[in-house]
Every structure is written in structure tokens, then in C-alpha cells.
Design an enzyme around this catalytic site. Sequence first.
Site, PDB file in Angstrom:
ATOM      1  N   GLU A   1     -25.418 -31.431  25.869  1.00  0.00           N
ATOM      2  CA  GLU A   1     -25.358 -32.675  26.655  1.00  0.00           C
ATOM      3  C   GLU A   1     -24.889 -32.447  28.087  1.00  0.00           C
ATOM      4  O   GLU A   1     -23.889 -31.778  28.328  1.00  0.00           O
ATOM      5  CB  GLU A   1     -24.431 -33.687  25.968  1.00  0.00           C
ATOM      6  CG  GLU A   1     -24.408 -35.038  26.667  1.00  0.00           C
ATOM      7  CD  GLU A   1     -23.743 -36.133  25.841  1.00  0.00           C
ATOM      8  OE1 GLU A   1     -23.750 -37.292  26.278  1.00  0.00           O
ATOM      9  OE2 GLU A   1     -23.226 -35.830  24.747  1.00  0.00           O
TER      10      GLU A   1
ATOM     11  N   LYS B   1     -26.727 -40.277  22.283  1.00  0.00           N
ATOM     12  CA  LYS B   1     -26.201 -41.187  21.265  1.00  0.00           C
ATOM     13  C   LYS B   1     -27.272 -41.363  20.210  1.00  0.00           C
ATOM     14  O   LYS B   1     -28.385 -41.817  20.510  1.00  0.00           O
ATOM     15  CB  LYS B   1     -25.827 -42.550  21.865  1.00  0.00           C
ATOM     16  CG  LYS B   1     -24.407 -42.602  22.383  1.00  0.00           C
ATOM     17  CD  LYS B   1     -23.413 -42.536  21.256  1.00  0.00           C
ATOM     18  CE  LYS B   1     -22.063 -42.046  21.747  1.00  0.00           C
ATOM     19  NZ  LYS B   1     -21.389 -41.231  20.746  1.00  0.00           N
TER      20      LYS B   1
END
Length: 446
Positions: A251, A267
Site C-alpha cells: 500500500e 480497503k
Amino acid sequence: MREPHTREIVCIEPSALALRLKGQRHLTLLESVMRSEHLGRYSFLACNPKSTLEVNATGTFLDGVAQSENALSLISRLLAANRQRHIPGLPPFQGGLAGYIAYDYGRRLEPHAKIPAFTPLCPDLMLHHYNCVAAFDHMQERAWIISDSGESADQLEEQLNGRPKALGPHAIGGWQSNFTRDEYEKAIARTVEFILAGDIFQANITQMFSAVIPQGFDPLAFYRVLRLKNPATFAAFMDYGAIQIASSSPERLLRYDGETVEARPIKGTRRRDSDPVRDANLIADLTASRKDRAENVMIVDLLRNDLSRVSKPGTVKVPVLCGLESYANVHHLVSVITSALKDGHDVGHLIGAAFPGGSITGAPKIRAMEIIAGIEQAPRGVYCGSIGYIGFNGRTDLNIAIRTAQFANGTARVQGGGGITARSQPAAEYEESLTKIKRLMEAFAP
């Protein structure tokens, strides 16, 4: 504006070259192990920094000298004082600051938040000024030394041509969580209660696994196993003396290329399966999940708000919403938010607005951070903070330090968790927290 000195060298695997720098002061490897043209193209290796910016429990220090300015103001001042020309066609980090910002530094950015000052696991921030960097372009399979002088380039090249150092054992056993399964599931249920009461929309709750570091354990040997077990776009290894960090993060928190800011929150997660049919079903379940999409969209809104504080009006865009990305162990939903910085603003202002990343706090951010602290009752250290570089050429790339192991004070620590929403099921969230760290734990196996 300074002109960097460049020298092409033989392109060897960066982690193999790190073995030749083992034992050098403040070794930093920022490595794209899962490679692609846009996300996993570049790697960087540096050691023996010119200076060090550190924030710890007693204050902010530049080369050990106490500073009255906060760290983000100092970063802005260092950027202004050391500006150098960006050389097009070379990897983007061409000298500057590299290291980590711990999750717990976020408490300093929100002084009105009711977050306890836990006994820290490590300094809240450690960024080193590297005036000489080995930079790798994996698409071109080329590498360079980029430095402020021929002399410093000679020194690094000599070190890179040295013999690889021997590796020690990488295994650690005897892991224990700070939660029992029942306690963790109750923590998830309590978080859902906060959501239903209207306190928050979402919070990221994690559990910490710790173990005693055995005699002779070699963190770099562990990283070498981890990078194979869990290849990631934003991997890193850092040996900063009192703390070592091995990260295999997929990420990005922020990238800035001098014109455009990009954030890439993750997410929504499903495990990978070796059976192609089951794996396809897991993808279909993830992409159709209302809960996961809602979770992702909430964090996109939070980041749009964060970036709007330091961006030109009308420039905050979402070119990708809930896109699918697949990694060695998991599938993720990933969104992309972009913007243009306001005139007179730099990376110091950008970090101040966006750190810590909304995907690992929740929304609203400050209240979510308070609830996290109340439930976890522990600092996170580098985990959920950021690792990366802030270049003096105006280029910056910072990850979110998930899938990350920390080694300090005789203890190894690994954390995993997930975003909790009103639809979260405690048992499923417990299992997801284990899925997140599965490859990390496999890398610790003998």
C-alpha cells in the site's frame, strides 16, 4: 540548485547488494519486489547518511541537537536548503531524506486528540539525509549511483563491489498475541457499538503478536525470506541500530512527482486460493461485497478531505474507485485519489494533512484514533506508519507500513487487523487479522 553526480553500475538484485552493505550505519533498502511498470518499477539502497532527523520521547533532534521547530517544519526547511535538479530518465529518488514515520507520530499532529502517550516501541520519526544512493530501474534492468560528489560515489561503489556478508538464522517461534481470540472478538463487537452509537463510521483494529528474539537472529536474513514469501510493491528493510524493520507492504500512502499527489488506499481483502476456481470465487465475492465497497468509499472520502486541505480547489479527483489488485497472499480493493498541491505548500504540509493514512485509522480520523488507542492499549510503532523517501528533487513516495515486522529491545513484533464497520462479524474479522500476517509468520518458520 545543485546538480547531482551520476554513474551507471551493473544492475544486481538490490537485496543481494544489501548483503554487501550489511553492518554499515543506517542501512536502508526500499525495494519493489512485486514489479510492474507503474507501481513496482524502482528500488533504492543507501547507508551512512550525512545527517539524521529524529523525533523521540524527549523531543526533535537534528544530528543529536535539540530543535525548537517540529519535524515537518524541519523537513520543509531541509527541502528548501538542499534543492537539487531532477534528472529525467533516472529513478525518482536521487538523494534526500529516507526512513520511517511511526504511526504514533500522528498523535503529535493532533494535540487535542485524547490519545495516551504509551511507552514508545521506537522513535516516532527517523529520517536520514542520504547524499549518495544506489537507484534501480527494474523495467530497464539498469542501475546508477546518484550522489552529491564523485568521492561519495567512489566510496559507495567500492562497498557495493565488496564481498557479501554471511547471513544468520531467520526463524522465530513462541509468538503470543496481546489478545485472546475471545478478547479480540469482543474488541470488534465494542467497535461496532461505537459505530452504531454514531461515534465513528469505521475504525481499524489490530492485534499485536510478539516473541523474544533468539540469540543470533538476523533481521536481514528474515527480510530475504519475507520478500520471496510475500513479494510486494513497497517492500523495505532498515537497520537503524536500536531497531530493525522488515516490511512487505502493498500500500502507498502518498506519492508526489513535483506536480501531482497520488494516494492509493486499500480497503477490502480476501485470501488467495491455490485452486483457480475457488480463487475466482473469492475475487467475485470481494468485488460484489457491499460492506467492503462501503468501507473503501468511506476512506476515499476521508482522503479527499485530507488532501483538499493542502490542494488547489477543484483538483482532488478519484480516477480509480474500488479497483482490484492481487498479491501473493490476498486480493485487495484499491482506490486512487489525485490532486495538485497549493502554491507555497510542500511535502511537509502534505504529510501534516494526510498522516497517518485513513485506511489504517478509520473515519472520522481523530475519533477513530482515540478509539483505537482505547481498545489496543499499546503503541503501534512503525506498523501503520510510513516508510519511504522525500527527495530533494521534489519527488516523494511513502508507503503505509502494513505487513511489517519490527525488531527492538529484544522483542519481535508483528501486527494484523482490519477495518471495522457496522456490518463486521467478530469471528470473520479475527480470521482476517490472521490472513493479513500469514506470509509474515511463514517467513519466520525454520
